[in-house]
Design a protein around this motif. Structure first.
Motif, PDB file in Angstrom:
ATOM      1  N   UNK A  34       0.897  -1.176   0.014  1.00 20.64           N
ATOM      2  CA  UNK A  34      -0.156   0.015  -0.007  1.00 20.64           C
ATOM      3  C   UNK A  34       1.026   1.307  -0.075  1.00 20.64           C
ATOM      4  N   UNK A  35       0.859   2.010  -0.870  1.00 19.67           N
ATOM      5  CA  UNK A  35       1.450   3.344  -1.164  1.00 19.67           C
ATOM      6  C   UNK A  35       1.353   4.220   0.076  1.00 19.67           C
ATOM      7  N   UNK A  36       2.296   4.586   0.965  1.00 17.78           N
ATOM      8  CA  UNK A  36       2.215   5.622   1.723  1.00 17.78           C
ATOM      9  C   UNK A  36       1.597   6.997   0.936  1.00 17.78           C
ATOM     10  N   UNK A  37       0.978   7.892   1.523  1.00 16.97           N
ATOM     11  CA  UNK A  37       0.272   8.888   0.928  1.00 16.97           C
ATOM     12  C   UNK A  37       1.327  10.265   1.009  1.00 16.97           C
ATOM     13  N   UNK A  38       2.494   9.952   1.078  1.00 13.04           N
ATOM     14  CA  UNK A  38       3.526  10.957   1.177  1.00 13.04           C
ATOM     15  C   UNK A  38       4.910  10.551   0.730  1.00 13.04           C
ATOM     16  N   UNK A  39       5.707  11.204   0.049  1.00 14.32           N
ATOM     17  CA  UNK A  39       7.112  10.792  -0.351  1.00 14.32           C
ATOM     18  C   UNK A  39       8.035  10.435   0.816  1.00 14.32           C
ATOM     19  N   UNK A  40       7.845  11.294   1.669  1.00 15.27           N
ATOM     20  CA  UNK A  40       8.691  11.008   2.845  1.00 15.27           C
ATOM     21  C   UNK A  40       7.919  11.480   4.087  1.00 15.27           C
TER      22      UNK A  40
ATOM     23  N   UNK B  40      10.871   4.245  -4.556  1.00 15.58           N
ATOM     24  CA  UNK B  40      10.338   3.741  -5.946  1.00 15.58           C
ATOM     25  C   UNK B  40       9.375   2.702  -5.930  1.00 15.58           C
ATOM     26  N   UNK B  41       8.827   2.386  -7.053  1.00 19.24           N
ATOM     27  CA  UNK B  41       7.798   1.575  -7.335  1.00 19.24           C
ATOM     28  C   UNK B  41       8.230   0.274  -8.004  1.00 19.24           C
ATOM     29  N   UNK B  42       7.641  -0.789  -7.776  1.00 20.09           N
ATOM     30  CA  UNK B  42       7.877  -1.871  -8.724  1.00 20.09           C
ATOM     31  C   UNK B  42       6.912  -3.077  -8.455  1.00 20.09           C
ATOM     32  N   UNK B  43       6.460  -3.539  -9.847  1.00 19.41           N
ATOM     33  CA  UNK B  43       5.186  -4.417  -9.819  1.00 19.41           C
ATOM     34  C   UNK B  43       4.387  -4.115  -8.521  1.00 19.41           C
ATOM     35  N   UNK B  44       3.650  -3.261  -8.543  1.00 20.84           N
ATOM     36  CA  UNK B  44       2.545  -3.166  -7.531  1.00 20.84           C
ATOM     37  C   UNK B  44       3.001  -3.041  -6.100  1.00 20.84           C
ATOM     38  N   UNK B  45       4.444  -3.008  -5.973  1.00 22.77           N
ATOM     39  CA  UNK B  45       4.852  -2.813  -4.386  1.00 22.77           C
ATOM     40  C   UNK B  45       5.883  -1.366  -4.349  1.00 22.77           C
ATOM     41  N   UNK B  46       5.957  -0.891  -3.116  1.00 18.41           N
ATOM     42  CA  UNK B  46       6.667   0.394  -2.909  1.00 18.41           C
ATOM     43  C   UNK B  46       8.012  -0.030  -2.059  1.00 18.41           C
ATOM     44  N   UNK B  47       9.151   0.633  -2.571  1.00 16.42           N
ATOM     45  CA  UNK B  47      10.415   0.205  -1.741  1.00 16.42           C
ATOM     46  C   UNK B  47      10.379   1.555  -0.945  1.00 16.42           C
TER      47      UNK B  47
ATOM     48  N   UNK C 130       4.100  -4.137   6.054  1.00 17.45           N
ATOM     49  CA  UNK C 130       5.446  -4.853   5.228  1.00 17.45           C
ATOM     50  C   UNK C 130       4.849  -6.262   4.621  1.00 17.45           C
ATOM     51  N   UNK C 131       5.330  -6.217   3.593  1.00 16.29           N
ATOM     52  CA  UNK C 131       5.020  -7.438   2.669  1.00 16.29           C
ATOM     53  C   UNK C 131       5.493  -8.793   3.374  1.00 16.29           C
ATOM     54  N   UNK C 132       4.421  -9.669   3.427  1.00 21.82           N
ATOM     55  CA  UNK C 132       4.559 -11.050   4.422  1.00 21.82           C
ATOM     56  C   UNK C 132       4.521 -10.914   5.813  1.00 21.82           C
ATOM     57  N   UNK C 133       4.217  -9.645   6.474  1.00 24.52           N
ATOM     58  CA  UNK C 133       4.121  -9.537   7.851  1.00 24.52           C
ATOM     59  C   UNK C 133       2.562  -9.614   8.200  1.00 24.52           C
ATOM     60  N   UNK C 134       2.297 -10.948   8.422  1.00 31.57           N
ATOM     61  CA  UNK C 134       0.898 -11.022   8.741  1.00 31.57           C
ATOM     62  C   UNK C 134       0.679 -10.704  10.286  1.00 31.57           C
TER      63      UNK C 134
END
Length: 243
Positions: A100-106, A143-150, A174-178
């Protein structure tokens, strides 16, 4: 089987390794073999040391997290490194992948965290509550890559599960953090959080040490190598971000 760690830096005072996800830093109720155990075996074998090896982790990262872990090889370096962490004189950078894209750059996140020791879960509050500890971090979208944000994350405090729970509180687990709200686990039970950069003054030699931990050798992480160039330029010693 992949090695539990790779050595990044080693001298008479410190051993710094890149831990793979899934390895415990110190023992818990599972009784599983720890990174500390593996590293003691490494030192004993390499230097043919009989008897007990002095080796203590100076800090911890969570079991499903990969990246830098610092060990002290002497009581003097343990005491001094612990003081550096306590005084926040260690410059730490993590990479986290979120869906999920954070709503701000930083931005800067400030929460008050409460840990449930029985369940090993931390909750984040927007204001101080009974038994809470203040947690702060800075983050920036790389940046963004394949529907994920770094995201690049720089914790200011050092609380248990801090990055995981604070990003989740922002709405970007975080991805994978259930445990903290990501809908499905990663196949290898890791989470996409990597402790990749550490800058500090050596506790004995007093020289500035730059540590970098390569991203995990895993196909999902490897697609983010295109951002390596950004981080390669990062030699800033203050609180600025990569690039």
């Amino acid at each position: 089987m992949r090695k539990p760690f790779n050595v990044i830096y080693e001298d008479n005072h410190l051993l710094i390794v890149n831990k793979r996800s899934g390895v415990l830093v110190q023992g818990d109720k599972t009784g599983d073999k720890t990174l500390t155990d593996y590293c003691k075996e490494y030192i004993a074998e390499k230097y043919q040391k009989p008897g007990e090896v002095f080796l203590h982790p100076v800090h911890r990262i969570d079991r499903p997290v990969s990246g830098i872990v610092v060990f002290a090889r002497t009581s003097k370096s343990l005491e001094r490194m612990t003081a550096l962490f306590r005084k926040r004189e260690i410059h730490k950078v993590y990479w986290a992948v979120v869906k999920r894209n954070p709503n701000m750059d930083k931005g800067k996140l400030t929460h008050w965290l409460v840990k449930d020791e029985q369940r090993n879960v931390v909750t984040a509050h927007d204001r101080e509550v009974a038994g809470s500890k203040k947690a702060e971090l800075n983050f920036k979208r790389l940046g963004r890559l394949n529907d994920h944000w770094l995201l690049e994350v720089r914790p200011i405090s050092g609380r248990p599960h801090q990055i995981r729970v604070q990003l989740a509180a922002m709405g970007s687990p975080i991805r994978g953090d259930v445990k903290y709200g990501f809908p499905k686990p990663n196949a290898d039970a890791s989470i996409n959080l990597h402790a990749f950069h550490l800058i500090f003054d050596h506790p004995v030699k007093k020289e500035r040490i730059y540590i970098r931990a390569a991203l995990p050798e895993e196909s999902f992480w490897e697609q983010f190598l295109e951002f390596e160039e950004v981080r390669g330029k990062d030699q800033h010693l203050d609180r600025t971000f990569s690039g």
